[in-house]
Design a protein around this motif. Structure first.
Motif, short mmCIF file in Angstrom:
data_model
loop_
_atom_site.label_atom_id
_atom_site.label_comp_id
_atom_site.label_asym_id
_atom_site.label_seq_id
_atom_site.Cartn_x
_atom_site.Cartn_y
_atom_site.Cartn_z
N TYR A 97 0.69 -1.21 0.32
CA TYR A 97 -0.23 0.54 0.07
C TYR A 97 1.14 1.21 0.30
N ILE A 98 1.93 0.97 0.09
CA ILE A 98 2.96 2.51 0.59
C ILE A 98 4.03 2.28 -1.13
N HIS A 99 3.61 3.72 -1.84
CA HIS A 99 4.30 3.50 -2.92
C HIS A 99 5.11 4.82 -2.75
N ALA A 100 6.73 4.60 -3.56
CA ALA A 100 7.52 5.94 -3.09
C ALA A 100 7.69 7.13 -3.54
N SER A 101 7.29 7.99 -3.78
CA SER A 101 6.99 8.97 -4.46
C SER A 101 8.23 9.74 -4.77
N ASP A 102 8.28 10.41 -6.80
CA ASP A 102 10.16 10.81 -7.11
C ASP A 102 9.96 11.36 -5.97
N ALA A 103 9.54 12.63 -5.23
CA ALA A 103 10.36 13.82 -4.08
C ALA A 103 11.04 13.08 -2.81
N LEU A 104 10.02 11.55 -2.33
CA LEU A 104 10.85 10.60 -1.00
C LEU A 104 12.10 9.76 -2.21
N THR A 105 12.10 9.64 -2.95
CA THR A 105 13.31 8.70 -3.70
C THR A 105 14.37 9.77 -4.09
N ARG A 106 14.53 10.92 -4.12
CA ARG A 106 15.00 11.77 -4.46
C ARG A 106 16.00 12.35 -3.17
N GLY A 107 14.68 12.60 -2.15
CA GLY A 107 15.72 12.82 -1.03
C GLY A 107 16.19 12.02 -0.47
N ALA A 108 16.03 10.56 -0.39
CA ALA A 108 16.55 9.51 0.28
C ALA A 108 18.08 9.39 -0.37
N VAL A 109 18.15 9.44 -1.57
CA VAL A 109 19.34 9.42 -2.79
C VAL A 109 19.72 10.51 -2.26
N ASP A 110 19.61 12.19 -2.19
CA ASP A 110 20.86 12.53 -1.53
C ASP A 110 20.77 12.99 -0.30
N ARG A 111 20.23 12.49 1.01
CA ARG A 111 20.74 11.86 1.97
C ARG A 111 21.90 11.54 2.11
N MET A 112 21.63 10.25 1.35
CA MET A 112 22.21 9.24 1.43
C MET A 112 24.15 10.02 0.85
N GLY A 113 23.76 10.45 -0.29
CA GLY A 113 25.25 10.86 -1.03
C GLY A 113 25.69 11.86 -0.15
N GLU A 114 24.62 12.93 0.72
CA GLU A 114 25.34 13.45 1.94
C GLU A 114 26.36 13.02 3.24
N ALA A 115 25.65 12.17 3.59
CA ALA A 115 25.85 10.55 4.21
C ALA A 115 27.25 10.91 3.90
N LEU A 116 28.13 9.41 2.56
CA LEU A 116 28.41 9.23 1.94
C LEU A 116 29.97 10.50 2.11
N TRP A 117 29.38 11.51 1.51
CA TRP A 117 31.00 12.73 1.24
C TRP A 117 30.38 13.22 1.75
N SER A 118 30.27 13.20 3.48
CA SER A 118 30.84 14.48 4.41
C SER A 118 31.48 14.22 4.97
#
Length: 118
Positions: A97-118
């Motif tokens: 019943y839970i569908h990932a929106s483009d905004a959620l997906t983009r936010g997750a990827v951005d946060r992962m990038g920040e965690a890896l490159w900070s």
């Protein structure tokens, strides 16, 4: 909350009128005058009215459950709470019943990038 309290008081009056005919085993918020579950199409016209008033496309009531699950996750509600709200016994049901929106997906990827490159 005010509307739900009002509904609860109205339901208590219905329960008193029904007397021994009232079916307590369901413990439903919205039910027939005897406490039993509403039929599948009992609120169909109301659902269609709400959709028109909201100015959204015509969808099934079931689609509203998917929307609710997805919106709850977008609001940051944890999946276990979403599971409880939707009334699922298994998390695997809720996952459908839970569908990932483009905004959620983009936010997750951005946060992962920040965690890896900070």
């Amino acid at each position: 909350m005010r509307e739900l309290r009002h509904h609860w008081h109205s339901q208590q009056r219905e329960k008193a009128r029904a007397g021994p005919v009232w079916d307590d085993r369901w413990d439903l918020v919205f039910c027939r005058p005897d406490g039993g579950p509403l039929g599948k199409r009992a609120d169909w016209a109301d659902w269609k009215t709400v959709l028109r008033a909201a100015g959204v496309r015509d969808v099934r009531v079931h689609d509203g459950r998917h929307t609710a699950g997805t919106l709850l996750v977008q609001l940051g509600i944890d999946p276990k709470t979403v599971q409880q709200i939707l009334g699922h016994s298994q998390m695997s049901q809720t996952a459908r019943y839970i569908h990932a929106s483009d905004a959620l997906t983009r936010g997750a990827v951005d946060r992962m990038g920040e965690a890896l490159w900070s």
